[in-house]
Design an enzyme around this catalytic site. Structure first.
Site, PDB file in Angstrom:
ATOM      1  N   CYS A   1     -62.416  -1.917   7.158  1.00  0.00           N
ATOM      2  CA  CYS A   1     -63.509  -1.378   7.988  1.00  0.00           C
ATOM      3  C   CYS A   1     -63.103  -1.368   9.467  1.00  0.00           C
ATOM      4  O   CYS A   1     -62.240  -0.586   9.841  1.00  0.00           O
ATOM      5  CB  CYS A   1     -64.795  -2.150   7.717  1.00  0.00           C
ATOM      6  SG  CYS A   1     -66.281  -1.292   8.274  1.00  0.00           S
TER       7      CYS A   1
ATOM      8  N   HIS B   1     -64.982  -1.270   1.464  1.00  0.00           N
ATOM      9  CA  HIS B   1     -64.997  -2.726   1.339  1.00  0.00           C
ATOM     10  C   HIS B   1     -64.521  -3.161  -0.047  1.00  0.00           C
ATOM     11  O   HIS B   1     -65.319  -3.205  -0.983  1.00  0.00           O
ATOM     12  CB  HIS B   1     -66.410  -3.245   1.601  1.00  0.00           C
ATOM     13  CG  HIS B   1     -66.807  -3.088   3.023  1.00  0.00           C
ATOM     14  ND1 HIS B   1     -66.554  -4.056   3.961  1.00  0.00           N
ATOM     15  CD2 HIS B   1     -67.370  -2.052   3.687  1.00  0.00           C
ATOM     16  CE1 HIS B   1     -66.966  -3.632   5.144  1.00  0.00           C
ATOM     17  NE2 HIS B   1     -67.458  -2.413   5.009  1.00  0.00           N
TER      18      HIS B   1
ATOM     19  N   GLU C   1     -63.884  -6.014  -1.063  1.00  0.00           N
ATOM     20  CA  GLU C   1     -64.548  -7.259  -1.469  1.00  0.00           C
ATOM     21  C   GLU C   1     -65.920  -7.012  -2.079  1.00  0.00           C
ATOM     22  O   GLU C   1     -66.521  -7.919  -2.647  1.00  0.00           O
ATOM     23  CB  GLU C   1     -64.645  -8.209  -0.267  1.00  0.00           C
ATOM     24  CG  GLU C   1     -65.701  -7.880   0.783  1.00  0.00           C
ATOM     25  CD  GLU C   1     -65.305  -6.768   1.771  1.00  0.00           C
ATOM     26  OE1 GLU C   1     -64.287  -6.089   1.547  1.00  0.00           O
ATOM     27  OE2 GLU C   1     -66.046  -6.594   2.769  1.00  0.00           O
TER      28      GLU C   1
END
Lengths: 257, 214
Positions: B82, B192, B194
């Site tokens: 990001c 993202h 994650e």
């Protein structure tokens, strides 16, 4: 192919358990939050939303433990709302593992909270939840008013104008619940959803009233929602998230399968 | 010694990145740190970050981490996520700030006039949700991830690079934009990992094992 429309199971949590209210009053127990979260993740949920409806502030911290447990096992975005009153509440929830925090009553009492939280942590993690009810209008155009305190208190605010104001203050997304429809299983208030979604540039999650899979399709196609949220149709095992997604895909909606 | 250091410069919640790395690399020592010595000594670094670019660059400086991050970008496996992608470029439209200038190009906002589908429906900004990632090159970090797999995005700005060879993937919203870049020991993504379930965990696992040629 591009961005998929999202399906978001919602878990109402009180005193560490998942429940689902009918018209925000009668509560039924539906199970362990971590176990339910894992099941939805396996079924392909795009995000999960937790609403803490714990009445007593004594038990407020229970949600933090739940979020910590879920966030170490489930790797999709988690939104948490309920009882968020100040920037420090936002911080506690983010630190526990929430990706977004939803602000409802406190946004009405103190709109600057939305601006401060967005400045501090970024708009991407600030969701403003709007509970709206259709009210009598002097003209032919329908009117929806914002309610707070779990739907008990009228604010006099127009829902569409309120959503626009929240976007300006820095909300990254609107979670829009129809108080007329919530718990009824009669489908979203499509007029409300479309009016709000068309009026703002940030994503809108439609909520309140889902009773079958056609309602999810309608929320996207007719309501112009970017995401649809539902609770009871998933909690009681009537449909899996995967079934919902396949049904939406069959109706021409782009989803993550 | 730290295997993977997650650089904490005060921009956003790093717990998710930490939990996900711990999950895919249980034998590695993973640390969240704002100590430039730990960043210098770590075998790999991850630079995440959410929020606004001006704050991001300011915080990087106020934590004294700029040099350590720039240095890591030259000498060890580096994963940007990001803002950790956006900061690699020369400058950003957001607040008109300078980035680190490690890669040529700039960070721009999704142009309001273009945000419509082919049939005229409005596209919302931020670009939020699961979008397909079209891999532009073969890369060890894509191993085991299907082309066009969906990842979770949430952003209003994206990178435009003049160094097209460095584009590792693109997504469409509604036009193609760069969502991953790769250059030597650097891999950086707009989405993202994650928060992107299996596809994201696979990418992080690949990163934890990646040995780029230096």
């Amino acid at each position: 192919m591009g961005l998929a429309k999202r399906i978001i199971p919602c878990l109402d949590v009180t005193d560490g358990r998942v429940v689902k209210g009918v018209n925000f009053v009668e509560l039924r127990d539906a199970g362990d939050p971590v176990e339910i979260s894992r099941r939805y993740d396996e079924q392909g949920a795009d995000e999960l939303t937790f609403l803490d409806i714990t009445a007593s502030s004594d038990n407020r911290d229970l949600i933090l433990h739940i979020i910590e447990d879920v966030a170490s096992q489930v790797f999709i975005p988690l939104t948490v709302g309920g009882g968020v009153r100040q920037v420090s509440d936002v911080r506690r929830l983010l630190n526990a593992g929430a990706d977004k925090v939803s602000i409802n009553t406190s946004a009405v009492l103190n709109p600057q909270l939305v601006a401060e939280a967005a400045d501090h942590y970024g708009s991407q993690c600030i969701v403003v939840a709007i509970d709206a009810k259709q009210v009598d209008s002097s003209t032919d155009t329908p009117r929806w008013e914002v309610f707070t305190h779990g739907g008990r208190k009228a604010t006099g605010l127009d829902a569409i104008e309120w959503a626009k104001k929240m976007q300006v203050l820095g909300a990254g997304e609107i979670l829009l619940t129809s108080m007329n429809r919530d718990g009824t299983r009669n489908g979203f208030d499509l007029g409300l959803t479309r009016a709000v979604s068309d009026a703002i540039d940030i994503p809108v999650i439609a909520s309140g009233g889902v009773g079958n899979l056609d309602h999810l399709v309608d929320g996207i196609v007719k309501g112009h929602a970017d995401a649809v949220l539902a609770a009871s149709i998933f909690h009681y095992g009537e449909y899996t998230v995967q079934q919902a997604k396949r049904y939406m895909a069959q109706h021409g909606i782009e989803v993550r399968l | 010694m730290t295997d993977i250091a997650i650089v904490d410069y005060g921009m956003g919640n790093l717990r998710s990145v930490y939990k996900a790395l711990e999950h895919v690399a249980p034998k590695s020592s993973v640390t969240v740190t704002s100590d430039c010595h730990v960043v210098r000594q770590a075998k790999r670094i991850v630079v995440p970050g959410q929020g606004a670019m001006p704050n991001c660059m300011q915080e990087l400086d106020s934590h004294g981490l700029r040099e350590a991050v720039v240095e890591a970008a030259t000498n060890k496996p580096f994963l940007g996520i990001c803002l950790g992608l956006q900061m690699l470029f020369e400058d950003s439209e957001e607040g008109h700030v300078k980035g680190l200038g490690i890669m040529p190009g700039k960070v721009v906002h999704f142009p309001a006039a273009a945000m419509k589908t082919a049939d005229g429906q409005k596209l919302k900004v931020p670009h939020m949700g699961w979008n397909q990632v079209h891999q532009a090159i073969g890369h060890p970090l894509w191993q085991g991830i299907a082309d066009n797999a969906r990842f979770y995005f949430v952003h209003s700005y994206y990178v435009e690079t003049t160094h097209t060879d460095a584009i590792a993937a693109q997504s469409d919203y509604p036009f193609p934009f760069t969502c991953a870049v790769a250059q030597d020991n650097i891999f950086a993504v707009q989405f993202h990992p994650e928060k992107s379930q299996l596809a994201g965990l696979t990418l992080l696992s690949n990163f934890a094992q990646w040995t780029p040629r230096l």
